[in-house]
Design an enzyme around this catalytic site. Structure first.
Site, PDB file in Angstrom:
ATOM      1  N   SER A 115       4.062   4.061  -6.425  1.00 49.08           N
ATOM      2  CA  SER A 115       4.674   4.801  -7.537  1.00 49.08           C
ATOM      3  C   SER A 115       4.989   3.873  -8.711  1.00 49.08           C
ATOM      4  CB  SER A 115       5.955   5.484  -7.058  1.00 49.08           C
ATOM      5  OG  SER A 115       6.901   4.502  -6.706  1.00 49.08           O
ATOM      6  N   LEU A 155       0.810  -1.230   0.000  1.00 49.39           N
ATOM      7  CA  LEU A 155       0.000   0.000   0.000  1.00 49.39           C
ATOM      8  C   LEU A 155       0.842   1.278   0.000  1.00 49.39           C
ATOM      9  CD1 LEU A 155      -2.560  -0.939   2.801  1.00 49.39           C
ATOM     10  CD2 LEU A 155      -2.721  -1.393   0.353  1.00 49.39           C
ATOM     11  N   LYS A 211       0.944  -5.189   3.408  1.00 47.98           N
ATOM     12  CA  LYS A 211       2.054  -4.345   3.865  1.00 47.98           C
ATOM     13  C   LYS A 211       1.697  -2.878   3.698  1.00 47.98           C
ATOM     14  CE  LYS A 211       5.834  -2.389   2.353  1.00 47.98           C
ATOM     15  NZ  LYS A 211       5.820  -1.255   3.284  1.00 47.98           N
ATOM     16  N   GLU A 247       4.964  13.210 -12.447  1.00 46.93           N
ATOM     17  CA  GLU A 247       4.102  13.323 -11.273  1.00 46.93           C
ATOM     18  C   GLU A 247       4.877  14.035 -10.166  1.00 46.93           C
ATOM     19  OE1 GLU A 247       3.272   9.776  -8.908  1.00 46.93           O
ATOM     20  OE2 GLU A 247       1.138  10.295  -8.952  1.00 46.93           O
ATOM     21  N   CYS A 276      -3.211  10.110  -6.354  1.00 39.64           N
ATOM     22  CA  CYS A 276      -2.858   9.558  -7.660  1.00 39.64           C
ATOM     23  C   CYS A 276      -3.711  10.149  -8.771  1.00 39.64           C
ATOM     24  CB  CYS A 276      -2.977   8.044  -7.643  1.00 39.64           C
ATOM     25  SG  CYS A 276      -4.593   7.469  -7.113  1.00 39.64           S
ATOM     26  N   GLU A 287      -1.375  -0.447  -9.511  1.00 40.78           N
ATOM     27  CA  GLU A 287      -2.081   0.846  -9.547  1.00 40.78           C
ATOM     28  C   GLU A 287      -1.038   1.898  -9.207  1.00 40.78           C
ATOM     29  OE1 GLU A 287      -5.003   1.475 -10.513  1.00 40.78           O
ATOM     30  OE2 GLU A 287      -6.046  -0.457 -10.411  1.00 40.78           O
TER      31      GLU A 287
HETATM   32  P1  NAD Z   1       6.009   4.012  -3.189  1.00 42.17           P
HETATM   33  O1  NAD Z   1       6.078   3.303  -4.494  1.00 42.17           O
HETATM   34  O2  NAD Z   1       7.206   4.704  -2.694  1.00 42.17           O
HETATM   35  O3  NAD Z   1       5.597   2.991  -2.039  1.00 42.17           O
HETATM   36  C1  NAD Z   1       4.424   2.221  -2.125  1.00 42.17           C
HETATM   37  C2  NAD Z   1       4.609   0.960  -1.324  1.00 42.17           C
HETATM   38  O4  NAD Z   1       5.622   0.178  -1.941  1.00 42.17           O
HETATM   39  C3  NAD Z   1       5.063   1.191   0.116  1.00 42.17           C
HETATM   40  O5  NAD Z   1       4.394   0.293   0.941  1.00 42.17           O
HETATM   41  C4  NAD Z   1       6.549   0.875   0.048  1.00 42.17           C
HETATM   42  O6  NAD Z   1       7.062   0.425   1.271  1.00 42.17           O
HETATM   43  C5  NAD Z   1       6.562  -0.234  -0.977  1.00 42.17           C
HETATM   44  N1  NAD Z   1       7.853  -0.421  -1.635  1.00 42.17           N
HETATM   45  C6  NAD Z   1       8.823   0.506  -1.868  1.00 42.17           C
HETATM   46  N2  NAD Z   1       9.879  -0.059  -2.495  1.00 42.17           N
HETATM   47  C7  NAD Z   1       9.555  -1.366  -2.666  1.00 42.17           C
HETATM   48  C8  NAD Z   1      10.230  -2.469  -3.265  1.00 42.17           C
HETATM   49  N3  NAD Z   1      11.457  -2.343  -3.793  1.00 42.17           N
HETATM   50  N4  NAD Z   1       9.600  -3.670  -3.281  1.00 42.17           N
HETATM   51  C9  NAD Z   1       8.369  -3.807  -2.760  1.00 42.17           C
HETATM   52  N5  NAD Z   1       7.691  -2.799  -2.170  1.00 42.17           N
HETATM   53  C10 NAD Z   1       8.272  -1.595  -2.124  1.00 42.17           C
HETATM   54  O7  NAD Z   1       4.757   4.972  -3.301  1.00 42.17           O
HETATM   55  P2  NAD Z   1       4.236   5.987  -2.185  1.00 42.17           P
HETATM   56  O8  NAD Z   1       5.199   7.115  -2.135  1.00 42.17           O
HETATM   57  O9  NAD Z   1       3.915   5.271  -0.916  1.00 42.17           O
HETATM   58  O10 NAD Z   1       2.844   6.439  -2.798  1.00 42.17           O
HETATM   59  C11 NAD Z   1       2.748   7.450  -3.713  1.00 42.17           C
HETATM   60  C12 NAD Z   1       2.558   6.876  -5.102  1.00 42.17           C
HETATM   61  O11 NAD Z   1       1.431   6.000  -5.109  1.00 42.17           O
HETATM   62  C13 NAD Z   1       2.249   7.942  -6.136  1.00 42.17           C
HETATM   63  O12 NAD Z   1       2.971   7.685  -7.299  1.00 42.17           O
HETATM   64  C14 NAD Z   1       0.750   7.761  -6.366  1.00 42.17           C
HETATM   65  O13 NAD Z   1       0.317   8.228  -7.612  1.00 42.17           O
HETATM   66  C15 NAD Z   1       0.599   6.302  -6.208  1.00 42.17           C
HETATM   67  N6  NAD Z   1      -0.792   5.932  -5.901  1.00 42.17           N
HETATM   68  C16 NAD Z   1      -1.526   5.324  -6.881  1.00 42.17           C
HETATM   69  C17 NAD Z   1      -2.851   4.984  -6.641  1.00 42.17           C
HETATM   70  C18 NAD Z   1      -3.675   4.305  -7.702  1.00 42.17           C
HETATM   71  O14 NAD Z   1      -4.692   3.732  -7.368  1.00 42.17           O
HETATM   72  N7  NAD Z   1      -3.273   4.344  -8.965  1.00 42.17           N
HETATM   73  C19 NAD Z   1      -3.434   5.269  -5.394  1.00 42.17           C
HETATM   74  C20 NAD Z   1      -2.656   5.898  -4.424  1.00 42.17           C
HETATM   75  C21 NAD Z   1      -1.324   6.216  -4.695  1.00 42.17           C
END
Ligand code: NAD
Length: 475
Positions: free
Chosen positions: A220, A140, A166, A377, A278, A242
């Site tokens: 992301s 998440l 997670k 973004e 997002c 997503e």
């Molecule tokens: P992020 O990608 O940094 O982290 C998301 C999740 O991935 C976290 O739980 C993080 O711990 C985990 N993660 C990070 N590195 C990882 C790896 N190497 N392997 C597995 N898991 C890993 O994103 P964020 O900063 O938490 O959230 C912001 C992003 O989420 C933005 O880009 C936003 O647009 C996107 N988002 C998309 C939606 C959608 O439905 N499309 C909804 C909400 C947020």
């Protein structure tokens, strides 16, 4: 790196972005512990205690979970507000009721998932059954912690899976509370397990785990790409992504007919959750004839948003998720200014907490073509405004990023609205509103915003189930 990751190796600190105060320390689940959790989840799945339980009974338990979420709504809202810096009113009015509605929707759908019968001749019966994936995982983001958890938990558990969840480093507390409520509702141990920890440790372990049959990720685009690679390198688990967005708000020449309603929707699209959304409408595309008036009214309305403590019910703009995010957004705005863009922003008010990661709502105009801020973004309270002269030019601009999550279109002309809605490459297009639709409407991105499945609506079950053909010779 989020503040939580800077904690000592035995636990992660959860830091309130409005104050810098440590709210909690949560455990870090390493690869060995994740493997133990997935093994336990597999045993529980195989035992049938949940997976074989009659759907009607699973539905009753999930409805009980929704009731408990309603009972604890204020606590859940406070946890997300403190962890993510989200204004408490946003959590109370949007995120928490949405999460409860989602849990009810999927609970009610539990015993309405039919299989199919293949159109065979009389000597065979081809049953096509819909079955759970087994052990599944969800990773998440931090911007909608409870809501994203609910979108995954509802269909995954309704379908009979055992789910490992997670939460993001910065925002684990509402998910941990949900896990407590799940136990109270009667969900058996090992059916919903919350694993806290940094992405590269706990998240990677889940993405590589051979027992995980499906993984649903929201976050992301860069992390999504990594997770897909991990899955390909290990057991080819089914991955749904997503990811990010750079969504346009397209205003045709008659858009100002909608008056204040237009401006209010634009403000919400731009600045909900401080633009860390997002589906944020971070690109305003406006017909040249009305651009000046739209800009003036939008900047005035943005300047009236109350910036302050997220715990204050009147606050519309709280801090960004952490100071690094604030500094990143500030640097992007500075770069745009240096390249020749005009920056329209209100001053931050006096009296904000000195450690709060605040940044004011900002509009950028006259941004030179090719600037990163037009296509990447930014994930902050910053929107760009570009003008167009024709419908074709509007469509071209709308489609000119790698993302394709959402878009909104404003015009009273139905023909134009439908042409734009059909031409814009995005998973969701709203007409004369900024909206993602309600829980009945599928939610998912195109292009580099999404891959492999959608959330919400009964379509969400496609992520969490698989079909099996049972071929029976009848004579
Ligand atoms: P992020 O990608 O940094 O982290 C998301 C999740 O991935 C976290 O739980 C993080 O711990 C985990 N993660 C990070 N590195 C990882 C790896 N190497 N392997 C597995 N898991 C890993 O994103 P964020 O900063 O938490 O959230 C912001 C992003 O989420 C933005 O880009 C936003 O647009 C996107 N988002 C998309 C939606 C959608 O439905 N499309 C909804 C909400 C947020």
């Amino acid at each position: 790196m989020t503040p939580a990751q800077t904690a000592d190796p035995t636990g992660m600190h959860v830091v309130n972005p409005a104050t810098g105060q440590v709210m909690a320390t949560v455990p870090i689940f390493d690869a060995v512990q994740v493997a133990a959790a997935t093994t336990h989840a597999r045993d529980v799945f195989d035992s049938g205690v949940w997976s074989w339980r009659p759907p009607r009974e699973r539905a009753a338990v999930l409805l009980r979970l929704a009731e408990l979420m309603e009972r604890d709504a204020e606590l859940l809202a406070r946890l997300d507000s403190e962890d993510a810096g989200k204004p408490i009113t946003e959590c109370l009015v949007g995120d928490v009721p949405g999460a409860i509605e989602s849990t009810r929707f999927f609970a009610e759908a539990t015993d309405k998932l039919f299989g199919r019968i293949a159109p065979t001749g009389p000597e065979h019966l081809g049953l096509v059954t819909r079955e759970p994936m087994g052990v599944v995982a969800a990773i998440l983001p931090w911007n909608y912690p409870l809501a994203m958890a609910a979108w995954k938990i509802g269909p995954a558990l309704a379908a009979g899976n055992s789910l490992l969840l997670k939460p993001a480093e910065a925002t684990p507390r509402s998910a941990l509370h949900l896990a407590r409520l799940a136990t109270e509702a009667g969900i058996p141990d090992g059916v919903l397990t919350v694993l806290t920890g940094p992405g590269p440790v706990t998240g990677t372990a889940l993405a590589r785990d051979p027992l995980v049959g499906a993984l649903s990720f929201t976050g992301s685009t860069a992390t999504g790409r990594r997770i897909l690679t991990e899955a390909a390198d290990t057991n080819f688990k089914r991955v749904s992504l997503e990811m990010g967005g750079k969504s346009p708000q397209v205003l045709m020449a008659d858009a100002l007919d909608f008056g204040d309603e237009l401006i209010e929707n634009m403000i919400e699209a731009a600045f909900l959750t401080m633009g860390q959304n997002c589906t944020a409408g971070s690109r305003i595309l406006v017909h040249r004839d009305i651009a000046e008036e739209v800009l003036a009214r939008f900047v005035t309305a943005a300047g009236e948003l109350t910036i302050g403590d997220p715990a204050d019910p009147t606050t519309r703009i709280g801090p960004l998720i952490n100071r690094a995010a604030r500094d990143r957004v500030a640097a992007a705005v500075d770069a745009a200014r240096s390249a020749g863009a005009d920056v329209h922003a209100q001053e931050l008010p006096d009296g904000l907490h000195p450690h709060g990661a605040y940044y004011p709502p900002t509009v950028l105009t006259q941004v030179p073509d090719g600037s990163a801020v037009l296509t990447d973004e930014l994930f902050g309270p910053v929107v760009t405004l570009q003008t167009f002269n024709s419908e074709a030019q509007a469509i071209h601009l709308a489609n000119s990023t790698a993302y394709g999550l959402a878009a909104s279109v404003w015009t009273r002309d139905l023909d134009i609205a439908l042409r734009l809605a059909r031409s814009i490459e995005a998973g969701m297009v709203s007409v004369n509103a900024y909206s993602e639709g309600d829980i009945t409407a599928p939610f998912g991105g195109w292009k580099q915003s999404g891959f492999g499945g959608v959330e919400k609506s009964t379509t969400a079950f496609d992520q969490w189930t698989r079909e099996k053909t049972v071929w029976i010779r009848t004579r």
